[in-house]
Design an enzyme around this catalytic site. Sequence first.
Site, PDB file in Angstrom:
ATOM      1  N   ARG A   1       0.900  -1.167   0.049  1.00 37.80           N
ATOM      2  CA  ARG A   1      -0.056   0.038  -0.152  1.00 37.80           C
ATOM      3  C   ARG A   1       1.037   1.261  -0.016  1.00 37.80           C
TER       4      ARG A   1
ATOM      5  N   ASP B   1      -4.601  -1.645  -2.406  1.00 37.01           N
ATOM      6  CA  ASP B   1      -5.037  -1.266  -0.773  1.00 37.01           C
ATOM      7  C   ASP B   1      -6.106  -2.467  -0.533  1.00 37.01           C
TER       8      ASP B   1
ATOM      9  N   LEU C   1      -1.819 -12.209   2.960  1.00 39.67           N
ATOM     10  CA  LEU C   1      -1.369 -11.974   4.151  1.00 39.67           C
ATOM     11  C   LEU C   1      -1.768 -10.574   4.805  1.00 39.67           C
TER      12      LEU C   1
ATOM     13  N   SER D   1      -3.128  -6.208  12.078  1.00 41.24           N
ATOM     14  CA  SER D   1      -2.945  -7.634  12.559  1.00 41.24           C
ATOM     15  C   SER D   1      -2.720  -7.627  14.325  1.00 41.24           C
TER      16      SER D   1
ATOM     17  N   SER E   1      -6.682 -17.184  11.750  1.00 44.08           N
ATOM     18  CA  SER E   1      -5.725 -17.317  13.032  1.00 44.08           C
ATOM     19  C   SER E   1      -6.398 -18.135  13.997  1.00 44.08           C
TER      20      SER E   1
ATOM     21  N   GLU F   1      -6.852 -16.892  16.847  1.00 44.58           N
ATOM     22  CA  GLU F   1      -7.620 -15.960  17.430  1.00 44.58           C
ATOM     23  C   GLU F   1      -8.823 -16.175  17.463  1.00 44.58           C
TER      24      GLU F   1
ATOM     25  N   TYR G   1     -10.636  -8.071  16.431  1.00 41.87           N
ATOM     26  CA  TYR G   1      -9.569  -8.954  15.375  1.00 41.87           C
ATOM     27  C   TYR G   1     -10.037 -10.145  15.043  1.00 41.87           C
TER      28      TYR G   1
ATOM     29  N   HIS H   1       3.199 -17.273  15.253  1.00 43.17           N
ATOM     30  CA  HIS H   1       4.379 -17.499  14.839  1.00 43.17           C
ATOM     31  C   HIS H   1       5.266 -16.373  14.637  1.00 43.17           C
TER      32      HIS H   1
ATOM     33  N   ARG I   1       8.498 -10.444  20.596  1.00 42.78           N
ATOM     34  CA  ARG I   1       9.620  -9.519  20.258  1.00 42.78           C
ATOM     35  C   ARG I   1       9.669  -8.543  21.295  1.00 42.78           C
TER      36      ARG I   1
ATOM     37  N   ALA J   1     -10.703  -8.254  26.893  1.00 44.00           N
ATOM     38  CA  ALA J   1     -11.042  -9.672  27.030  1.00 44.00           C
ATOM     39  C   ALA J   1      -9.813 -10.218  26.614  1.00 44.00           C
TER      40      ALA J   1
HETATM   41  P1  NDP Z   1       2.284  -7.983   9.816  1.00 46.17           P
HETATM   42  O1  NDP Z   1       1.467  -7.131  10.947  1.00 46.17           O
HETATM   43  O2  NDP Z   1       3.680  -8.163  10.047  1.00 46.17           O
HETATM   44  O3  NDP Z   1       1.975  -7.623   8.282  1.00 46.17           O
HETATM   45  C1  NDP Z   1       0.709  -7.156   7.944  1.00 46.17           C
HETATM   46  C2  NDP Z   1       0.768  -6.691   6.595  1.00 46.17           C
HETATM   47  O4  NDP Z   1      -0.466  -6.280   5.921  1.00 46.17           O
HETATM   48  C3  NDP Z   1       1.964  -5.752   6.127  1.00 46.17           C
HETATM   49  O5  NDP Z   1       2.564  -5.986   4.993  1.00 46.17           O
HETATM   50  C4  NDP Z   1       0.926  -4.402   5.872  1.00 46.17           C
HETATM   51  O6  NDP Z   1       1.497  -3.322   5.273  1.00 46.17           O
HETATM   52  C5  NDP Z   1      -0.137  -4.863   5.387  1.00 46.17           C
HETATM   53  N1  NDP Z   1      -1.488  -4.254   5.320  1.00 46.17           N
HETATM   54  C6  NDP Z   1      -1.922  -3.856   6.335  1.00 46.17           C
HETATM   55  N2  NDP Z   1      -3.346  -3.072   5.763  1.00 46.17           N
HETATM   56  C7  NDP Z   1      -3.183  -3.027   4.477  1.00 46.17           C
HETATM   57  C8  NDP Z   1      -4.091  -2.482   3.562  1.00 46.17           C
HETATM   58  N3  NDP Z   1      -5.237  -1.852   3.869  1.00 46.17           N
HETATM   59  N4  NDP Z   1      -3.846  -2.799   2.190  1.00 46.17           N
HETATM   60  C9  NDP Z   1      -2.515  -3.497   1.885  1.00 46.17           C
HETATM   61  N5  NDP Z   1      -1.681  -4.099   2.921  1.00 46.17           N
HETATM   62  C10 NDP Z   1      -2.111  -3.888   4.051  1.00 46.17           C
HETATM   63  O7  NDP Z   1       1.448  -9.588  10.069  1.00 46.17           O
HETATM   64  P2  NDP Z   1       1.872 -10.959   9.872  1.00 46.17           P
HETATM   65  O8  NDP Z   1       3.288 -11.025   8.558  1.00 46.17           O
HETATM   66  O9  NDP Z   1       2.495 -11.386  11.284  1.00 46.17           O
HETATM   67  O10 NDP Z   1       0.870 -11.827   9.767  1.00 46.17           O
HETATM   68  C11 NDP Z   1       0.380 -11.954   8.330  1.00 46.17           C
HETATM   69  C12 NDP Z   1      -1.008 -12.332   8.394  1.00 46.17           C
HETATM   70  O11 NDP Z   1      -1.225 -13.723   9.170  1.00 46.17           O
HETATM   71  C13 NDP Z   1      -1.910 -11.234   8.959  1.00 46.17           C
HETATM   72  O12 NDP Z   1      -3.291 -11.498   8.213  1.00 46.17           O
HETATM   73  C14 NDP Z   1      -2.319 -11.980  10.272  1.00 46.17           C
HETATM   74  O13 NDP Z   1      -3.294 -11.424  10.947  1.00 46.17           O
HETATM   75  C15 NDP Z   1      -2.243 -13.221  10.086  1.00 46.17           C
HETATM   76  N6  NDP Z   1      -1.835 -14.288  11.190  1.00 46.17           N
HETATM   77  C16 NDP Z   1      -0.555 -13.817  11.734  1.00 46.17           C
HETATM   78  C17 NDP Z   1      -0.242 -14.795  12.790  1.00 46.17           C
HETATM   79  C18 NDP Z   1       0.968 -14.443  13.224  1.00 46.17           C
HETATM   80  O14 NDP Z   1       1.354 -15.189  14.537  1.00 46.17           O
HETATM   81  N7  NDP Z   1       1.998 -13.734  12.727  1.00 46.17           N
HETATM   82  C19 NDP Z   1      -1.076 -15.990  13.071  1.00 46.17           C
HETATM   83  C20 NDP Z   1      -2.162 -16.235  12.325  1.00 46.17           C
HETATM   84  C21 NDP Z   1      -2.549 -15.283  11.518  1.00 46.17           C
HETATM   85  P3  NDP Z   1       2.301  -2.109   5.877  1.00 46.17           P
HETATM   86  O15 NDP Z   1       3.840  -2.597   5.665  1.00 46.17           O
HETATM   87  O16 NDP Z   1       2.098  -1.000   4.865  1.00 46.17           O
HETATM   88  O17 NDP Z   1       1.942  -1.931   7.302  1.00 46.17           O
HETATM   89  P1  GDR Z   2      -1.660 -12.371  20.076  1.00 40.32           P
HETATM   90  O1  GDR Z   2      -0.229 -11.973  20.029  1.00 40.32           O
HETATM   91  O2  GDR Z   2      -2.657 -11.417  20.708  1.00 40.32           O
HETATM   92  O3  GDR Z   2      -1.674 -13.563  20.480  1.00 40.32           O
HETATM   93  O4  GDR Z   2      -2.012 -12.165  18.406  1.00 40.32           O
HETATM   94  P2  GDR Z   2       0.653 -10.818  21.035  1.00 40.32           P
HETATM   95  O5  GDR Z   2       2.097 -11.249  21.050  1.00 40.32           O
HETATM   96  O6  GDR Z   2       0.181  -9.555  20.896  1.00 40.32           O
HETATM   97  O7  GDR Z   2       0.206 -11.286  22.560  1.00 40.32           O
HETATM   98  C1  GDR Z   2       0.132 -12.608  23.300  1.00 40.32           C
HETATM   99  C2  GDR Z   2      -0.178 -12.747  24.663  1.00 40.32           C
HETATM  100  O8  GDR Z   2       0.820 -12.098  25.391  1.00 40.32           O
HETATM  101  C3  GDR Z   2       0.002 -11.363  26.385  1.00 40.32           C
HETATM  102  N1  GDR Z   2       0.781 -10.324  26.771  1.00 40.32           N
HETATM  103  C4  GDR Z   2       1.208  -9.169  26.074  1.00 40.32           C
HETATM  104  N2  GDR Z   2       0.980  -9.010  24.580  1.00 40.32           N
HETATM  105  C5  GDR Z   2       1.590  -7.722  24.151  1.00 40.32           C
HETATM  106  N3  GDR Z   2       1.684  -7.718  22.691  1.00 40.32           N
HETATM  107  N4  GDR Z   2       2.404  -6.905  24.889  1.00 40.32           N
HETATM  108  C6  GDR Z   2       2.396  -6.983  26.225  1.00 40.32           C
HETATM  109  O9  GDR Z   2       2.953  -6.043  26.882  1.00 40.32           O
HETATM  110  C7  GDR Z   2       2.052  -8.218  26.981  1.00 40.32           C
HETATM  111  N5  GDR Z   2       1.912  -8.755  28.126  1.00 40.32           N
HETATM  112  C8  GDR Z   2       1.190  -9.795  28.104  1.00 40.32           C
HETATM  113  C9  GDR Z   2      -1.271 -10.802  25.556  1.00 40.32           C
HETATM  114  O10 GDR Z   2      -2.395 -10.437  26.490  1.00 40.32           O
HETATM  115  C10 GDR Z   2      -1.632 -12.164  24.724  1.00 40.32           C
HETATM  116  O11 GDR Z   2      -2.119 -13.020  25.715  1.00 40.32           O
HETATM  117  C11 GDR Z   2      -0.860 -12.719  17.543  1.00 40.32           C
HETATM  118  C12 GDR Z   2      -1.120 -11.749  16.230  1.00 40.32           C
HETATM  119  O12 GDR Z   2       0.008 -11.856  15.329  1.00 40.32           O
HETATM  120  C13 GDR Z   2      -2.237 -12.108  15.430  1.00 40.32           C
HETATM  121  O13 GDR Z   2      -2.517 -11.281  14.298  1.00 40.32           O
HETATM  122  C14 GDR Z   2      -2.312 -13.551  15.240  1.00 40.32           C
HETATM  123  O14 GDR Z   2      -3.612 -13.756  14.713  1.00 40.32           O
HETATM  124  C15 GDR Z   2      -2.329 -14.236  16.601  1.00 40.32           C
HETATM  125  O15 GDR Z   2      -0.916 -13.977  17.283  1.00 40.32           O
HETATM  126  C16 GDR Z   2      -2.600 -15.815  16.291  1.00 40.32           C
END
Ligand code: NDP
Ligand code: GDR
Length: 314
Positions: free
Chosen positions: A29, A52, A74, A78, A119, A121, A143, A173, A185, A274
């Site tokens: 985007r 977008d 993807l 998120s 996900s 979630e 979400y 992941h 992270r 929640a």
């Molecule tokens: P990231 O947040 O790292 O990446 C999200 C991506 O979506 C970025 O490239 C972002 O672009 C792009 N994006 C957001 N909004 C728009 C838009 N309106 N139009 C076009 N592009 C857009 O996510 P992850 O790589 O961690 O995850 C990938 C996918 O998998 C997501 O859909 C996430 O919800 C899902 N998911 C992730 C999990 C995980 O643990 N990582 C687990 C399960 C599902 P920009 O760089 O411009 O912000």
């Molecule tokens: P999640 O990931 O919500 O599972 O979604 P996140 O790492 O944000 O949270 C995991 C758990 O950690 C607890 N937590 C905190 N989380 C964050 N971010 N910051 C804090 O300070 C903190 N303290 C405790 C949270 O409450 C939660 O229980 C991720 C995303 O990548 C989604 O897009 C994806 O779909 C799911 O994983 C699977």
Amino acid sequence: MITGVTGQDGSYLAELLLDKGYEVIGVVRRTSHDSYERIGHLLDRLHVVAADLLDQHSLTTVIRDAKPAEVYNLAAQSFVPTSWNQPVLTGEFTALGVTRLLEAIRLAHPQARFYQASSSEMFGKAVETPQRESTPFYPRSPYGVAKAYGHWITVNYRESYGMFAVSGILFNHESPRRGLEFVTRKVSDAVARIKLGKAGELRLGNLDSGRDWGFAGDYVEAMWRMLQQPEPKDYVVGTGTMHTVRDLCAAAFSHVGLDWQKYVKIDPRFVRPAEVDTLLADASRARRELGWAPKVSFEQLVKMMVDADVERLA
Ligand code: NDP
Ligand code: GDR
């Protein structure tokens, strides 16, 4: 074609597909600044196109022009906490964005195989443990609700139009490329800062929540395998092991010889309205039918992330 190519998973998936000899189109985007931090090393091998998830016309145009064999959706808003602050926008990106992309494919290139990033979630306040493909959804955030919509609209386009559309229900992941706001992270970055004398504490929310954490590099392989199957089907992907945020802190701090209890402080600002208390995958269908298994353990993942942040910050 990969939407969300600038994100964590997009960067790993682009590497995987390029290594397999694919021509890869990354959808980005438009922003006023460089968002190529994770894919800078791939730019000379990728085709980058602008579209977008909010803009139907741009999606239809890129699909019509490229006619991709495979589309990986993807892109999403998120980050779970942001979904309470921006619930409507999250719905637009993460839910309706899926319909827009499916419509673009249906109209412009219905032969494309489609992957939707669903996900764990969606399981939310899980009604059974571990969670598998047949486990009912009970999302606990805007979400999670948006992802449940994206999941079902993918199933619906498969059943309504006979499209090869699948949904990977992926558990958390992570990697050194994970966004800094996600808990793994946030912890690895803070551990590195504390070790290097750049910070004194780490403020977190709920330490009791349990997640099934794996390595993003392993998970993009499962996405690709889903699109190589003879029949379109949905798959749960996870490691089958669960750790709490407390376990994560203990492992990360002890890797650099520190006691986490001296540095971690609870901060109510990071507690969610929640919570999803625990998630644990039963990925036996993916193991059986995709021949997929994770290669990186939780301990290896934590060390990889802490080492990468120490190196970066040093
Ligand atoms: P990231 O947040 O790292 O990446 C999200 C991506 O979506 C970025 O490239 C972002 O672009 C792009 N994006 C957001 N909004 C728009 C838009 N309106 N139009 C076009 N592009 C857009 O996510 P992850 O790589 O961690 O995850 C990938 C996918 O998998 C997501 O859909 C996430 O919800 C899902 N998911 C992730 C999990 C995980 O643990 N990582 C687990 C399960 C599902 P920009 O760089 O411009 O912000
Ligand atoms: P999640 O990931 O919500 O599972 O979604 P996140 O790492 O944000 O949270 C995991 C758990 O950690 C607890 N937590 C905190 N989380 C964050 N971010 N910051 C804090 O300070 C903190 N303290 C405790 C949270 O409450 C939660 O229980 C991720 C995303 O990548 C989604 O897009 C994806 O779909 C799911 O994983 C699977």
